[in-house]
Design an enzyme around this catalytic site. Structure first.
Site, PDB file in Angstrom:
ATOM      1  N   VAL A   1      43.803  38.395  32.432  1.00  0.00           N
ATOM      2  CA  VAL A   1      44.046  39.864  31.821  1.00  0.00           C
ATOM      3  C   VAL A   1      45.118  39.678  30.996  1.00  0.00           C
ATOM      4  O   VAL A   1      45.034  40.093  29.777  1.00  0.00           O
ATOM      5  CB  VAL A   1      43.732  40.816  32.751  1.00  0.00           C
ATOM      6  CG1 VAL A   1      44.231  42.115  32.158  1.00  0.00           C
ATOM      7  CG2 VAL A   1      42.317  40.913  33.371  1.00  0.00           C
TER       8      VAL A   1
ATOM      9  N   GLU B   1      35.324  37.873  30.053  1.00  0.00           N
ATOM     10  CA  GLU B   1      35.682  36.549  29.937  1.00  0.00           C
ATOM     11  C   GLU B   1      34.728  35.808  28.699  1.00  0.00           C
ATOM     12  O   GLU B   1      33.614  36.314  28.858  1.00  0.00           O
ATOM     13  CB  GLU B   1      35.852  35.728  31.104  1.00  0.00           C
ATOM     14  CG  GLU B   1      37.152  36.272  31.794  1.00  0.00           C
ATOM     15  CD  GLU B   1      37.236  35.554  33.255  1.00  0.00           C
ATOM     16  OE1 GLU B   1      36.945  34.230  33.166  1.00  0.00           O
ATOM     17  OE2 GLU B   1      37.985  36.249  34.008  1.00  0.00           O
TER      18      GLU B   1
ATOM     19  N   CYS C   1      35.566  39.970  39.215  1.00  0.00           N
ATOM     20  CA  CYS C   1      35.670  41.664  39.290  1.00  0.00           C
ATOM     21  C   CYS C   1      34.608  42.138  39.915  1.00  0.00           C
ATOM     22  O   CYS C   1      34.779  43.285  40.747  1.00  0.00           O
ATOM     23  CB  CYS C   1      35.586  42.155  37.754  1.00  0.00           C
ATOM     24  SG  CYS C   1      37.329  42.037  36.805  1.00  0.00           S
TER      25      CYS C   1
HETATM   26  C1  UDX Z   1      33.180  41.967  33.641  1.00  0.00           C
HETATM   27  C2  UDX Z   1      33.044  43.248  33.068  1.00  0.00           C
HETATM   28  O1  UDX Z   1      31.928  42.848  32.107  1.00  0.00           O
HETATM   29  C3  UDX Z   1      34.355  43.577  32.459  1.00  0.00           C
HETATM   30  O2  UDX Z   1      34.085  44.772  31.739  1.00  0.00           O
HETATM   31  C4  UDX Z   1      35.372  43.650  33.237  1.00  0.00           C
HETATM   32  O3  UDX Z   1      36.613  44.163  32.625  1.00  0.00           O
HETATM   33  C5  UDX Z   1      35.524  42.671  34.332  1.00  0.00           C
HETATM   34  O4  UDX Z   1      34.190  42.269  34.742  1.00  0.00           O
HETATM   35  P1  UDX Z   1      33.420  39.259  33.367  1.00  0.00           P
HETATM   36  O5  UDX Z   1      33.269  39.059  34.899  1.00  0.00           O
HETATM   37  O6  UDX Z   1      34.381  38.526  32.600  1.00  0.00           O
HETATM   38  O7  UDX Z   1      33.478  40.782  32.988  1.00  0.00           O
HETATM   39  O8  UDX Z   1      32.024  38.950  32.845  1.00  0.00           O
HETATM   40  P2  UDX Z   1      30.278  39.619  32.509  1.00  0.00           P
HETATM   41  O9  UDX Z   1      29.722  39.244  30.968  1.00  0.00           O
HETATM   42  O10 UDX Z   1      30.463  40.949  33.040  1.00  0.00           O
HETATM   43  O11 UDX Z   1      29.626  38.534  33.639  1.00  0.00           O
HETATM   44  C6  UDX Z   1      29.851  38.841  34.946  1.00  0.00           C
HETATM   45  C7  UDX Z   1      28.439  37.997  35.589  1.00  0.00           C
HETATM   46  O12 UDX Z   1      27.343  38.453  35.514  1.00  0.00           O
HETATM   47  C8  UDX Z   1      28.557  36.599  35.411  1.00  0.00           C
HETATM   48  O13 UDX Z   1      28.189  35.882  36.272  1.00  0.00           O
HETATM   49  C9  UDX Z   1      27.264  36.715  34.435  1.00  0.00           C
HETATM   50  O14 UDX Z   1      26.731  35.493  34.286  1.00  0.00           O
HETATM   51  C10 UDX Z   1      26.413  37.675  34.954  1.00  0.00           C
HETATM   52  N1  UDX Z   1      25.349  38.316  34.206  1.00  0.00           N
HETATM   53  C11 UDX Z   1      25.709  38.992  33.023  1.00  0.00           C
HETATM   54  C12 UDX Z   1      23.909  38.178  34.405  1.00  0.00           C
HETATM   55  O15 UDX Z   1      23.762  37.269  35.403  1.00  0.00           O
HETATM   56  N2  UDX Z   1      22.956  38.702  33.537  1.00  0.00           N
HETATM   57  C13 UDX Z   1      23.457  39.611  32.675  1.00  0.00           C
HETATM   58  O16 UDX Z   1      22.659  40.068  31.704  1.00  0.00           O
HETATM   59  C14 UDX Z   1      24.846  39.911  32.499  1.00  0.00           C
HETATM   60  P1  ADP Z   2      43.615  38.720  36.398  1.00  0.00           P
HETATM   61  O1  ADP Z   2      42.193  37.810  36.182  1.00  0.00           O
HETATM   62  O2  ADP Z   2      43.860  39.827  36.846  1.00  0.00           O
HETATM   63  O3  ADP Z   2      44.542  38.537  35.186  1.00  0.00           O
HETATM   64  P2  ADP Z   2      45.122  36.130  37.494  1.00  0.00           P
HETATM   65  O4  ADP Z   2      44.951  35.698  38.925  1.00  0.00           O
HETATM   66  O5  ADP Z   2      44.634  35.271  36.615  1.00  0.00           O
HETATM   67  O6  ADP Z   2      44.600  37.543  37.577  1.00  0.00           O
HETATM   68  O7  ADP Z   2      46.715  36.279  36.957  1.00  0.00           O
HETATM   69  C1  ADP Z   2      47.529  37.012  37.724  1.00  0.00           C
HETATM   70  C2  ADP Z   2      48.846  36.395  37.700  1.00  0.00           C
HETATM   71  O8  ADP Z   2      49.957  37.223  38.150  1.00  0.00           O
HETATM   72  C3  ADP Z   2      48.902  35.145  38.009  1.00  0.00           C
HETATM   73  O9  ADP Z   2      49.459  34.154  37.181  1.00  0.00           O
HETATM   74  C4  ADP Z   2      50.263  35.363  39.218  1.00  0.00           C
HETATM   75  O10 ADP Z   2      51.164  34.070  39.242  1.00  0.00           O
HETATM   76  C5  ADP Z   2      50.753  36.537  38.538  1.00  0.00           C
HETATM   77  N1  ADP Z   2      52.126  37.195  39.690  1.00  0.00           N
HETATM   78  C6  ADP Z   2      51.375  37.734  40.825  1.00  0.00           C
HETATM   79  N2  ADP Z   2      52.334  38.507  41.354  1.00  0.00           N
HETATM   80  C7  ADP Z   2      53.408  38.171  40.668  1.00  0.00           C
HETATM   81  C8  ADP Z   2      54.711  38.863  40.737  1.00  0.00           C
HETATM   82  N3  ADP Z   2      55.258  39.458  41.582  1.00  0.00           N
HETATM   83  N4  ADP Z   2      55.783  38.465  39.628  1.00  0.00           N
HETATM   84  C9  ADP Z   2      55.195  37.649  38.339  1.00  0.00           C
HETATM   85  N5  ADP Z   2      53.800  37.491  38.461  1.00  0.00           N
HETATM   86  C10 ADP Z   2      53.170  37.501  39.283  1.00  0.00           C
END
Ligand code: UDX
Ligand code: ADP
Length: 456
Positions: free
Chosen positions: A14, A166, A273
């Site tokens: 993110v 993603e 998520c």
């Molecule tokens: C999701 C939300 O879309 C996003 O808004 C939020 O911020 C984070 O979570 P993400 O997890 O990146 O995003 O992917 P997304 O495209 O939503 O897909 C989630 C899962 O659902 C995947 O495993 C995907 O393959 C599955 N999916 C999605 C299905 O099986 N069918 C669909 O029609 C859509």
């Molecule tokens: P997201 O999908 O929510 O972005 P990630 O696990 O990919 O989650 O990223 C979260 C990041 O935050 C990791 O790279 C982790 O090392 C970092 N992190 C967690 N706690 C701290 C902290 N206290 N200070 C700095 N970085 C941190």
């Protein structure tokens, strides 16, 4: 109040892309993304843009434009906080694995730790923006931690949840359906809104109170996940009765009240998520005594888990009830196409079930590494019953195999040249298409037996 320096704590899926797009759209802002994980920071600073720690289409170009100009990646957390007038918290918030709320509540230890660091390091007035998905009323906890700060400091806390998906993160950030800003301090809200307003039309910037913003994030993900469990439940029913779920999805999606998106049946949802947020919602509902509401949402996750086991089970059943010692090619390991992320990927549960049955898996994924699969399966690559190996391509995954299981909808799997693949498989050979993405006619013509999700 016009922020000039932004700091983002957490250089993950993110924080990295979000800050890159902000830096790209606001050349006058200095954006520093900090992380305790030095290897991750080094990867963000890698001169070779194909080696960024997050794979997202278009991300390399955005980072290439701004890095070193007004976008920086660093491990100097305190220093970046001290210099910033706006700090985003974008740290990980996984589901708790032990203690109170284990398996459901979000683990807020990283949020708490980063809020404490902000309280120690910030100078002057700082707007603190929660970006990670958080349970409702977390902003209150952050406020309490910041409130214990030193004299001369002051804070405004905002909630600004991220809705990027993603694989389409850059597009979602550049053209969001909406931006949500929750808070109680109108000046802070407008300061953040002004940043987004550089590229997002004002009507799409929604302002709410803190709790509504936090809850909207959980609710959006719960609704999206619910659609997937709904269509997957109907897929199973289609298989039992002779209907075709893709036709049903098209028919119901044409109703503008339902809409066509998010109706693709598959092996179940993955990603960091959906499950986490629903379990969080379930935990909070139980906490407030709303047992029926909790049970309602919990069922969305239960159906998803069932769907993943169901795919593995039907592979075993079709292969004469046993896969012990049989080679099976797994097409895809990421939780969806166009990402290297495997968090909660359906491939993990399906692979584990098949390994448990003694299969020899040959896994191919365009973006997922051997080390990542080793971590996810808790098993290094090996030989013999109940083992797995990384295959270099689809043909290698098919070599000597009785079946291929299409788990992730990567484009390359829709364009497989089936005759060459079938030639290296053991007969009778199967294709289990859990995404409904393969060219079924071509696969059948090449001699495969095909099972497709939701097809009776
Ligand atoms: C999701 C939300 O879309 C996003 O808004 C939020 O911020 C984070 O979570 P993400 O997890 O990146 O995003 O992917 P997304 O495209 O939503 O897909 C989630 C899962 O659902 C995947 O495993 C995907 O393959 C599955 N999916 C999605 C299905 O099986 N069918 C669909 O029609 C859509
Ligand atoms: P997201 O999908 O929510 O972005 P990630 O696990 O990919 O989650 O990223 C979260 C990041 O935050 C990791 O790279 C982790 O090392 C970092 N992190 C967690 N706690 C701290 C902290 N206290 N200070 C700095 N970085 C941190």
């Amino acid at each position: 109040m016009r922020p000039r320096r932004i700091c983002c704590i957490g250089a993950g899926y993110v924080g990295g892309p979000t800050m890159a797009v902000i830096a790209d759209r606001c050349p006058d802002l200095t954006v520093t993304v900090v992380d305790l994980n030095a290897a991750r920071v080094a990867a963000w600073n890698d001169p070779d843009l194909s080696r960024l720690p997050v794979y997202e289409p278009g991300l390399d170009a955005v980072v290439g434009r701004c890095r070193g100009r007004n976008l920086f990646f660093s491990t100097a957390v305190e220093q970046a906080i001290a210099a910033a007038d706006m700090v985003f918290l974008s740290v990980n918030t996984p589901t708790k694995t032990r203690g109170l709320g284990a398996g459901q509540a979000s683990d807020l230890k990283w949020v708490e730790a980063s809020a404490r660091t902000v309280a120690e390091a910030a100078t002057g007035h700082t707007i603190v923006v929660e970006k990670s998905t958080l349970p409702v009323r977390t902003a209150e906890a952050i406020q309490a931690i910041l409130g214990s700060g030193r004299p001369g400091q002051s804070f405004s806390v905002l909630s600004n949840p991220e809705f990027l998906a993603e694989g389409t993160a850059i597009r979602d950030l550049e053209e969001p359906d909406r931006v949500l800003i929750g808070g109680a301090d109108p000046e802070a809200i407008e300061a953040l809104a002004a940043i987004y307003a550089r590229w997002v039309p004002q009507p799409r910037i929604l302002r709410t109170n803190l709790w509504s913003s936090e809850l909207s994030k959980l609710t959006a993900n719960a609704f999206l996940a619910q659609r997937i469990s709904s269509i997957n439940s109907i897929a199973a029913f289609c298989e039992a009765t002779g209907a075709d779920v893709s036709e049903v999805a098209r028919a119901i999606g044409a109703d503008t009240r339902i809409g066509e998106k998010f109706l693709q049946a598959g092996p179940g949802f993955g990603g960091s998520c959906f499950q986490k947020d629903i379990l969080n919602l379930v935990y909070l509902c139980r906490h407030y005594g709303l047992e029926e509401v909790a049970a309602y949402w919990e069922q969305v996750v239960r159906l998803n888990t069932w769907q993943q086991h169901r795919i593995a089970r039907l592979v075993v059943t079709r292969l004469f009830g046993t896969v012990t010692g049989k080679r099976i090619g797994l097409l895809g390991f990421a939780f969806k196409a166009d990402t290297n992320d495997t968090r909660e990927s359906p491939a993990i549960r399906i692979a584990r079930d098949l390994l448990e049955e003694g299969a020899q898996l040959q896994i191919v994924d365009p973006k997922v590494s051997e080390q990542q699969i080793t971590r996810d399966l808790g098993l290094p690559p090996g030989e013999g019953e109940g083992s797995w190996q990384l295959a270099s391509g689809v043909e290698a995954a098919a070599s000597g195999a009785d079946a291929l299981v299409l788990v992730t909808e990567w484009d390359v799997f829709a364009r497989i040249h089936w005759p060459a693949v079938v030639a290296v498989m053991r007969q009778p050979a199967w294709l289990f298409d859990a995404r409904g993405r393969a060219d079924e006619t071509a696969a059948r013509a090449a001699g495969l037996r095909v099972w497709r999700i939701g097809q009776g």
